[in-house]
Design a protein around this motif. Structure first.
Motif, PDB file in Angstrom:
ATOM      1  N   HIS A  79       0.882  -1.662  -0.254  1.00  0.00           N
ATOM      2  CA  HIS A  79       0.332   0.007  -0.221  1.00  0.00           C
ATOM      3  C   HIS A  79       1.409   0.869   0.159  1.00  0.00           C
ATOM      4  O   HIS A  79       0.827   2.520  -0.855  1.00  0.00           O
ATOM      5  N   GLY A  80       1.944   1.044   0.225  1.00  0.00           N
ATOM      6  CA  GLY A  80       2.362   2.325   0.547  1.00  0.00           C
ATOM      7  C   GLY A  80       3.480   2.491  -0.343  1.00  0.00           C
ATOM      8  O   GLY A  80       3.922   3.726  -0.789  1.00  0.00           O
ATOM      9  N   GLU A  81       3.800   1.632  -1.531  1.00  0.00           N
ATOM     10  CA  GLU A  81       4.468   1.335  -2.374  1.00  0.00           C
ATOM     11  C   GLU A  81       4.051   2.535  -3.688  1.00  0.00           C
ATOM     12  O   GLU A  81       3.956   3.627  -4.224  1.00  0.00           O
ATOM     13  N   ALA A  82       2.487   1.968  -3.252  1.00  0.00           N
ATOM     14  CA  ALA A  82       1.325   2.330  -3.916  1.00  0.00           C
ATOM     15  C   ALA A  82       1.220   3.711  -4.444  1.00  0.00           C
ATOM     16  O   ALA A  82       1.315   4.610  -4.555  1.00  0.00           O
ATOM     17  N   VAL A  83       0.935   4.147  -2.811  1.00  0.00           N
ATOM     18  CA  VAL A  83       0.067   5.232  -3.138  1.00  0.00           C
ATOM     19  C   VAL A  83       1.417   6.365  -2.723  1.00  0.00           C
ATOM     20  O   VAL A  83       1.094   7.160  -3.775  1.00  0.00           O
ATOM     21  N   SER A  84       3.029   5.495  -2.873  1.00  0.00           N
ATOM     22  CA  SER A  84       3.940   6.561  -3.082  1.00  0.00           C
ATOM     23  C   SER A  84       4.109   7.203  -4.273  1.00  0.00           C
ATOM     24  O   SER A  84       4.071   8.163  -4.597  1.00  0.00           O
ATOM     25  N   ALA A  85       3.855   6.704  -5.185  1.00  0.00           N
ATOM     26  CA  ALA A  85       4.023   6.005  -6.475  1.00  0.00           C
ATOM     27  C   ALA A  85       2.349   6.958  -7.286  1.00  0.00           C
ATOM     28  O   ALA A  85       2.627   7.758  -7.822  1.00  0.00           O
ATOM     29  N   GLY A  86       0.647   7.158  -6.671  1.00  0.00           N
ATOM     30  CA  GLY A  86       0.729   8.045  -6.771  1.00  0.00           C
ATOM     31  C   GLY A  86       0.388   8.996  -6.882  1.00  0.00           C
ATOM     32  O   GLY A  86       0.326  10.090  -7.488  1.00  0.00           O
ATOM     33  N   MET A  87       1.119   9.583  -5.307  1.00  0.00           N
ATOM     34  CA  MET A  87       1.575  10.987  -5.169  1.00  0.00           C
ATOM     35  C   MET A  87       2.575  11.550  -5.744  1.00  0.00           C
ATOM     36  O   MET A  87       2.575  12.917  -6.623  1.00  0.00           O
ATOM     37  N   LEU A  88       3.286  10.786  -6.159  1.00  0.00           N
ATOM     38  CA  LEU A  88       4.637  11.584  -7.511  1.00  0.00           C
ATOM     39  C   LEU A  88       4.064  11.416  -9.286  1.00  0.00           C
ATOM     40  O   LEU A  88       3.763  12.755  -9.699  1.00  0.00           O
ATOM     41  N   HIS A  89       3.152  10.460  -9.061  1.00  0.00           N
ATOM     42  CA  HIS A  89       2.772  10.770 -10.748  1.00  0.00           C
ATOM     43  C   HIS A  89       1.700  12.243 -10.326  1.00  0.00           C
ATOM     44  O   HIS A  89       1.573  13.271 -11.342  1.00  0.00           O
ATOM     45  N   ILE A  90       0.723  12.313  -9.576  1.00  0.00           N
ATOM     46  CA  ILE A  90      -0.256  12.921  -9.684  1.00  0.00           C
ATOM     47  C   ILE A  90       0.445  14.108  -9.288  1.00  0.00           C
ATOM     48  O   ILE A  90      -0.123  14.772 -10.102  1.00  0.00           O
ATOM     49  N   THR A  91       1.186  14.593  -8.735  1.00  0.00           N
ATOM     50  CA  THR A  91       1.864  15.374  -8.174  1.00  0.00           C
ATOM     51  C   THR A  91       2.863  15.995  -9.235  1.00  0.00           C
ATOM     52  O   THR A  91       2.646  17.792  -9.957  1.00  0.00           O
ATOM     53  N   LYS A  92       3.877  14.955 -10.190  1.00  0.00           N
ATOM     54  CA  LYS A  92       4.278  15.580 -11.518  1.00  0.00           C
ATOM     55  C   LYS A  92       3.043  16.220 -12.413  1.00  0.00           C
ATOM     56  O   LYS A  92       3.740  17.761 -13.215  1.00  0.00           O
ATOM     57  N   ASN A  93       2.211  15.516 -12.635  1.00  0.00           N
ATOM     58  CA  ASN A  93       1.178  16.198 -13.518  1.00  0.00           C
ATOM     59  C   ASN A  93       0.284  17.811 -12.791  1.00  0.00           C
ATOM     60  O   ASN A  93       0.052  18.434 -13.571  1.00  0.00           O
ATOM     61  N   SER A  94      -0.001  17.580 -11.451  1.00  0.00           N
ATOM     62  CA  SER A  94      -0.470  19.097 -11.024  1.00  0.00           C
ATOM     63  C   SER A  94       0.601  19.692 -11.166  1.00  0.00           C
ATOM     64  O   SER A  94       0.674  21.546 -11.561  1.00  0.00           O
ATOM     65  N   GLU A  95       1.921  20.123 -10.704  1.00  0.00           N
ATOM     66  CA  GLU A  95       2.740  20.855 -11.288  1.00  0.00           C
ATOM     67  C   GLU A  95       3.392  20.982 -12.717  1.00  0.00           C
ATOM     68  O   GLU A  95       3.183  22.177 -12.674  1.00  0.00           O
TER      69      GLU A  95
END
Ligand code: GLY
Length: 352
Positions: A262-278
């Motif tokens: 779960h932690g790794e999946a959420v980490s990937a999710g945080m990275l992906h969405i932040t890359k796009n929102s940036e």
């Protein structure tokens, strides 16, 4: 010992955090439960490590414990396992005035919590979380659930525990993957609400430093969660900030058949969405890089390369997204998250 009180009208409860608390569980439970019968739901790994000692600790306090042992891992968060737990509760003649204890990680907490919420229309439950993830997140706030084949946590209930008892020392006896898994969520708390915690995490340079400070780190995370839950118990507003990284994270977990933590999946999710929102101008430049550096710092694998069309398909099945609108959680900057209500078409820009 550190104590936090979760203040929800008619459902107030304490979160107690203390190294070595395991040995004092009997007296801690006695402060709040005067009955005698206790059904302890746990998994076979924890039962092997702690079952005998926990049985003795509870018996010494004149409790009559019965253990319900399930298989470790996400595969136990099913209707079949829930049915098994109900059967055992019936076999033990558990009544509404008895107690259920969830002794385990997130899976046990969610499963036992849901059984407690529904068996005989509700039995009190004490959460004794044993993984970092459960200690900082899933044991607090009353969310309980099982998975359906269509998606994670799709059947569940809000049911606040009677008390949460956290012994950080238990983490030392568990495989390292349970620490890493939880660190993903610790980083999430720092990202959404606490820049100081983010800086502190970045300064941790060894396992010893982490464990010398783990009580405080757990306290900080629980304190953030407590405040969000108090303001929004049923998850229709501010509590949703906790879902930062989870929209894509849950989809990765489901797609990978829960082989990614779960932690790794959420980490990937945080990275992906932040890359796009940036890139879309919603997030301060450099935030993605800061999160990426933090994940590298704790050697948390970046699984964002797994995000493909199949995973995106699961995003739209997530229970949070069933109304045709998605509440995306974005960062303005580290320590400051906000909810961005997106139509499915708008959301695609963030998910893609
Ligand atoms: N784990 C997210 C929540 O409790 O709302």
């Amino acid at each position: 010992m550190k104590t936090l009180r979760v203040e929800i009208p008619d459902k107030n409860y304490d979160i107690v955090i203390e190294n070595g608390l395991f040995k004092k569980l009997g007296s801690e439970i006695r402060k709040i439960y005067k009955g005698s019968k206790i059904a302890v739901v746990t998994d076979s790994n924890l039962y092997d490590l702690y079952g005998t000692e926990l049985n003795d600790i509870l018996s010494e306090e004149n409790y009559i414990p019965d253990f319900i042992v399930v298989k470790p891992g996400e595969s136990s968060k099913t209707i079949e396992t829930l049915e098994h737990v109900y059967s055992k509760l019936a076999l033990f003649n558990i009544t509404r005035s008895d107690l259920i204890i969830a002794f385990g990680g997130g899976v046990v907490g969610d499963l036992a919590g849901f059984a407690a919420a529904t068996y005989l229309r509700g039995i009190s439950c004490i959460q004794i979380p044993t993984s970092l993830l459960a200690q900082i997140d899933s044991s607090i706030g009353g969310k309980t659930a099982i998975n359906l084949k269509e998606g994670k946590n799709l059947a569940g209930s809000f049911c606040q525990p009677l008390k949460v008892l956290i012994d950080p020392e238990i983490l030392l006896s568990l495989p390292e993957k349970y620490i890493k898994d939880g660190l993903g969520e610790v980083i999430k708390y720092a990202c959404i609400k606490d820049n100081n915690l983010f800086n502190f995490l970045m300064s941790i340079n060894s396992k010893d430093v982490l464990f010398n400070n783990i009580e405080q780190v757990i306290y900080d995370c629980c304190n953030i969660k407590k405040r969000l839950v108090e303001n929004d118990e049923k998850d229709t507003g501010e509590r949703m900030l906790l879902n930062f990284g989870h929209t894509i994270g849950h989809a990765i977990e489901k797609h990978m058949n829960y082989q990614v933590s779960h932690g790794e999946a959420v980490s990937a999710g945080m990275l992906h969405i932040t890359k796009n929102s940036e890139n879309l101008g919603y997030t301060e430049a450099g935030t993605y890089e800061k999160i990426k550096n933090m994940l590298n710092h704790f050697h948390i694998d970046d699984h964002s390369n797994l995000i493909n069309q199949d995973i995106k398909k699961y995003v739209y099945l997530d229970k949070k997204n069933l109304s045709g609108e998605i509440n995306l959680i974005l960062l303005k900057k580290i320590g400051y998250a906000f909810i961005h209500k997106a139509s499915l078409a708008d959301a695609e820009k963030f998910i893609n």
